[in-house]
Scaffold this motif. Sequence first.
Motif, PDB file in Angstrom:
ATOM      1  N   LEU A 121       0.781  -1.237   0.000  1.00 14.05           N
ATOM      2  CA  LEU A 121       0.000   0.000   0.000  1.00 14.05           C
ATOM      3  C   LEU A 121       0.819   1.296   0.000  1.00 14.05           C
ATOM      4  CD1 LEU A 121      -3.328   0.812   1.584  1.00 14.05           C
ATOM      5  CD2 LEU A 121      -1.432   2.287   2.148  1.00 14.05           C
ATOM      6  N   PRO A 122       1.781   1.469   0.927  1.00 22.46           N
ATOM      7  CA  PRO A 122       2.419   2.785   1.023  1.00 22.46           C
ATOM      8  C   PRO A 122       3.043   3.236  -0.294  1.00 22.46           C
ATOM      9  CG  PRO A 122       2.957   1.469   2.928  1.00 22.46           C
ATOM     10  CD  PRO A 122       2.281   0.559   1.972  1.00 22.46           C
ATOM     11  N   GLN A 123       3.759   2.332  -0.980  1.00 22.59           N
ATOM     12  CA  GLN A 123       4.385   2.730  -2.239  1.00 22.59           C
ATOM     13  C   GLN A 123       3.340   3.031  -3.300  1.00 22.59           C
ATOM     14  OE1 GLN A 123       7.463   3.546  -2.702  1.00 22.59           O
ATOM     15  NE2 GLN A 123       7.917   3.014  -0.588  1.00 22.59           N
ATOM     16  N   ALA A 124       2.304   2.164  -3.382  1.00 23.87           N
ATOM     17  CA  ALA A 124       1.283   2.361  -4.414  1.00 23.87           C
ATOM     18  C   ALA A 124       0.573   3.692  -4.213  1.00 23.87           C
ATOM     19  CB  ALA A 124       0.280   1.215  -4.391  1.00 23.87           C
ATOM     20  N   HIS A 125       0.176   3.986  -2.971  1.00 17.94           N
ATOM     21  CA  HIS A 125      -0.599   5.202  -2.736  1.00 17.94           C
ATOM     22  C   HIS A 125       0.248   6.462  -2.796  1.00 17.94           C
ATOM     23  CE1 HIS A 125      -4.336   3.237  -0.723  1.00 17.94           C
ATOM     24  NE2 HIS A 125      -4.022   2.698  -1.866  1.00 17.94           N
ATOM     25  N   SER A 126       1.545   6.350  -2.420  1.00 17.86           N
ATOM     26  CA  SER A 126       2.338   7.583  -2.403  1.00 17.86           C
ATOM     27  C   SER A 126       2.917   7.890  -3.768  1.00 17.86           C
ATOM     28  CB  SER A 126       3.446   7.487  -1.355  1.00 17.86           C
ATOM     29  OG  SER A 126       4.349   6.470  -1.693  1.00 17.86           O
ATOM     30  N   ASN A 127       3.019   6.904  -4.661  1.00 12.40           N
ATOM     31  CA  ASN A 127       3.599   7.165  -5.968  1.00 12.40           C
ATOM     32  C   ASN A 127       2.587   7.474  -7.053  1.00 12.40           C
ATOM     33  OD1 ASN A 127       6.475   7.059  -5.673  1.00 12.40           O
ATOM     34  ND2 ASN A 127       6.217   4.914  -5.138  1.00 12.40           N
ATOM     35  N   ALA A 128       1.301   7.280  -6.757  1.00  7.81           N
ATOM     36  CA  ALA A 128       0.286   7.631  -7.743  1.00  7.81           C
ATOM     37  C   ALA A 128       0.158   9.153  -7.800  1.00  7.81           C
ATOM     38  CB  ALA A 128      -1.035   6.994  -7.363  1.00  7.81           C
ATOM     39  N   THR A 129      -0.475   9.665  -8.864  1.00  8.26           N
ATOM     40  CA  THR A 129      -0.717  11.104  -8.918  1.00  8.26           C
ATOM     41  C   THR A 129      -1.787  11.469  -7.885  1.00  8.26           C
ATOM     42  OG1 THR A 129      -2.342  10.700 -10.627  1.00  8.26           O
ATOM     43  CG2 THR A 129      -0.152  11.289 -11.357  1.00  8.26           C
ATOM     44  N   ALA A 130      -1.825  12.742  -7.487  1.00  9.96           N
ATOM     45  CA  ALA A 130      -2.651  13.127  -6.340  1.00  9.96           C
ATOM     46  C   ALA A 130      -4.128  12.706  -6.430  1.00  9.96           C
ATOM     47  CB  ALA A 130      -2.527  14.623  -6.096  1.00  9.96           C
ATOM     48  N   PRO A 131      -4.823  12.988  -7.536  1.00 11.97           N
ATOM     49  CA  PRO A 131      -6.231  12.567  -7.572  1.00 11.97           C
ATOM     50  C   PRO A 131      -6.362  11.047  -7.493  1.00 11.97           C
ATOM     51  CG  PRO A 131      -5.771  14.133  -9.317  1.00 11.97           C
ATOM     52  CD  PRO A 131      -4.459  13.746  -8.743  1.00 11.97           C
ATOM     53  N   ALA A 132      -5.444  10.316  -8.136  1.00 11.55           N
ATOM     54  CA  ALA A 132      -5.507   8.854  -8.084  1.00 11.55           C
ATOM     55  C   ALA A 132      -5.256   8.365  -6.659  1.00 11.55           C
ATOM     56  CB  ALA A 132      -4.491   8.250  -9.044  1.00 11.55           C
ATOM     57  N   SER A 133      -4.267   8.935  -5.961  1.00 13.38           N
ATOM     58  CA  SER A 133      -4.018   8.560  -4.571  1.00 13.38           C
ATOM     59  C   SER A 133      -5.262   8.783  -3.727  1.00 13.38           C
ATOM     60  CB  SER A 133      -2.916   9.403  -3.951  1.00 13.38           C
ATOM     61  OG  SER A 133      -1.761   9.341  -4.693  1.00 13.38           O
ATOM     62  N   ALA A 134      -5.889   9.937  -3.946  1.00 12.51           N
ATOM     63  CA  ALA A 134      -7.080  10.259  -3.159  1.00 12.51           C
ATOM     64  C   ALA A 134      -8.150   9.198  -3.369  1.00 12.51           C
ATOM     65  CB  ALA A 134      -7.607  11.642  -3.551  1.00 12.51           C
ATOM     66  N   LEU A 135      -8.363   8.798  -4.638  1.00  6.15           N
ATOM     67  CA  LEU A 135      -9.394   7.799  -4.923  1.00  6.15           C
ATOM     68  C   LEU A 135      -9.011   6.449  -4.339  1.00  6.15           C
ATOM     69  CD1 LEU A 135     -10.135   8.726  -8.619  1.00  6.15           C
ATOM     70  CD2 LEU A 135     -11.569   9.177  -6.637  1.00  6.15           C
ATOM     71  N   LEU A 136      -7.746   6.055  -4.489  1.00  7.76           N
ATOM     72  CA  LEU A 136      -7.306   4.744  -4.004  1.00  7.76           C
ATOM     73  C   LEU A 136      -7.445   4.656  -2.496  1.00  7.76           C
ATOM     74  CD1 LEU A 136      -4.050   4.300  -6.110  1.00  7.76           C
ATOM     75  CD2 LEU A 136      -6.192   3.083  -6.406  1.00  7.76           C
ATOM     76  N   SER A 137      -6.980   5.716  -1.825  1.00  7.51           N
ATOM     77  CA  SER A 137      -6.934   5.654  -0.370  1.00  7.51           C
ATOM     78  C   SER A 137      -8.310   5.869   0.239  1.00  7.51           C
ATOM     79  CB  SER A 137      -5.956   6.713   0.130  1.00  7.51           C
ATOM     80  OG  SER A 137      -5.595   6.438   1.443  1.00  7.51           O
ATOM     81  N   ALA A 138      -9.097   6.765  -0.374  1.00 13.20           N
ATOM     82  CA  ALA A 138     -10.400   7.073   0.207  1.00 13.20           C
ATOM     83  C   ALA A 138     -11.421   5.997  -0.121  1.00 13.20           C
ATOM     84  CB  ALA A 138     -10.894   8.422  -0.310  1.00 13.20           C
ATOM     85  N   LEU A 139     -11.437   5.511  -1.362  1.00 13.61           N
ATOM     86  CA  LEU A 139     -12.555   4.681  -1.787  1.00 13.61           C
ATOM     87  C   LEU A 139     -12.201   3.204  -1.964  1.00 13.61           C
ATOM     88  CD1 LEU A 139     -14.141   7.123  -4.367  1.00 13.61           C
ATOM     89  CD2 LEU A 139     -14.687   6.843  -1.968  1.00 13.61           C
ATOM     90  N   VAL A 140     -11.053   2.917  -2.589  1.00 13.29           N
ATOM     91  CA  VAL A 140     -10.792   1.529  -2.966  1.00 13.29           C
ATOM     92  C   VAL A 140     -10.610   0.626  -1.746  1.00 13.29           C
ATOM     93  CG1 VAL A 140      -9.231  -0.010  -4.195  1.00 13.29           C
ATOM     94  CG2 VAL A 140      -9.882   2.150  -5.205  1.00 13.29           C
ATOM     95  N   VAL A 141      -9.869   1.098  -0.731  1.00  7.80           N
ATOM     96  CA  VAL A 141      -9.680   0.209   0.427  1.00  7.80           C
ATOM     97  C   VAL A 141     -10.986   0.025   1.210  1.00  7.80           C
ATOM     98  CG1 VAL A 141      -7.216   0.616   0.733  1.00  7.80           C
ATOM     99  CG2 VAL A 141      -8.832   2.116   1.835  1.00  7.80           C
TER     100      VAL A 141
END
Lengths: 96, 488
Positions: free
Chosen positions: B231-251
């Motif tokens: 998780l940490p690498q995937a969420h921190s290396n994505a672009t900001a809107p993608a990180s927001a979606l991954l961290s807020a919604l996908v998990v």
Amino acid sequence: MSTGLIFGLTGLAVFIIGLCGALILVDPLRRLLALKLCSVGASFMLIVAAWNAPPATPDPVPHALVITGIVVMISATAVALALIRRLHTLEQEQND
Amino acid sequence: MTEMLAIDWLTAVIFVPLAGAMLAFLLPRQAHLVGVGAMALTALVTIALVLQVLTEGAMITHLGNWEAPLGIDLRVDGLSAILLAMTAGVGLLVSLGALDSYASRRVPERMRRYFWPLWLLLLSGLNGAYLSTDLFNLYVMLEVIALAAVGLTVLSGRIEAVRAGLEYMYASILGALLFLMGVGFVYLELGRLDFAGLLAANSSPALSAALALMVAGLALKTALFPLHVWLPQAHSNATAPASALLSALVVKVSLYIVLRLAQYMLPPSEILVALIGVLGLGAILWGSIQALRAERLKLLVAWSTVAQIGLIFVAFARAGADGVAESWKAAALLMLAHAIAKAAMFLAAGRIKDEIGHDRIRDLDRSPIRPTLAQLSFAVAAISLVGLPPSLGFAGKWILMEGAMTNGYWHWIVVTMTATMLSVAYFSRVLTGFLRFDRQRTPAGEHQGWALADAAPLTLALFALGLGLFAAPILSFMDIGYPFGATP
């Protein structure tokens, strides 16, 4: 030991071998292949469990689950392979 | 007019974003317009659905008029509706933020073109999962979500992102396989896969094993410690809107399925519940320690997700006497709070990085540029994640502690307190950087770096803070069609 049990344990063994590979191996492609092995083991177990002694027919629903699983796995593998290729190219560019 | 009223919102909320995804893919030049349009339409459909739930209670749609167990049912109740609303709300604001951040000329064409189809596909999968009442259907939705999420992770095309995306893909494949095996065993045991069948079944060792397999798969997908490594690498290396979606919604979607499963496949054994609580504790400690050590802002935010997910699992395991029957409310409220606040925080972190040009935490206080609004959004989101009143996070933690207290789980209150203290500690690292001005050489302009792009994170952060005041109506709404215990 019944035939079903032997087949089931074989499936489990294949799954575990794949799991170990996916956790231990370093090379991305080999890890992907290990995961494929995992999926073969899992599918095998489900298919074996759905088997009934003739004249009864096997339960078709687990087969349907497995077929969907295969389709999903194909797309997932394709994506993973594309990523591996991309990673390979990027790593080569970095080394040059 | 009657035909208009006959629209089935349950089907629409899945198929509108799906159609949008295809259209956005076919029209790459207009992808952003199609994307925002489809998102707005989905939000409207969601509002209609929420209103319908409010007036008519829980609803079921039999797809193709085939009833379960032969066909697949879609069902909406208070819990599903609130999560759909969360997805639509967060999604709409993140989309507006994305519209701005992908519009700049510096962003490669590829990102602008592929963000929208992937995000709409993800949205379709998320909505489908929240409405699904069938285990196998859930498996398929999880896969749709996973493929779209991996696509979003690697969107920037940078080598770290591709590497992180590949790790994510592997974790996701393995999680899906474990889930599929669990589903298969449930079928072999019960002969059906719908929730109603699960509810009617008597507990047996085989079912417990199947449940354990499914929960293990979902824990991998939701990154429960110690399965969080991707998780940490995937969420921190994505672009900001993608990180927001991954961290807020996908998990959240895997968490939601755990919530449903634990309830329908009652009773999960005491050992499993205790194990989930202990793993949650591990996640809180390890995630917080790593967040304290992180050197980059986005990495800190990503590690805090690991810790917060741990807290949600603690809530889920330990906020009530009767296992999940009571504690799901605390868990659901924390999920909601985390989704809104974390989306705000990732967008704000992205804005700060864009304005300052880097996201090294130790150099934040040296920068002459102070993106004030983004920093404010970050701080307000942090307040909600820490759980200060009146934020939504506070309401969630309150219910968690109240439940634990009335049932004598004192040690879990200590755990919650520790989690809160640790989150204060790691967010303070960032906030002090925002507030110190003595280390910068040039005079600071108070209002530098305001932009329209700050609107989305700020709105989300204020929602995370303010919605706590409406915790009571939210809770009673979640109770509609009593998600657990009654026939689904």
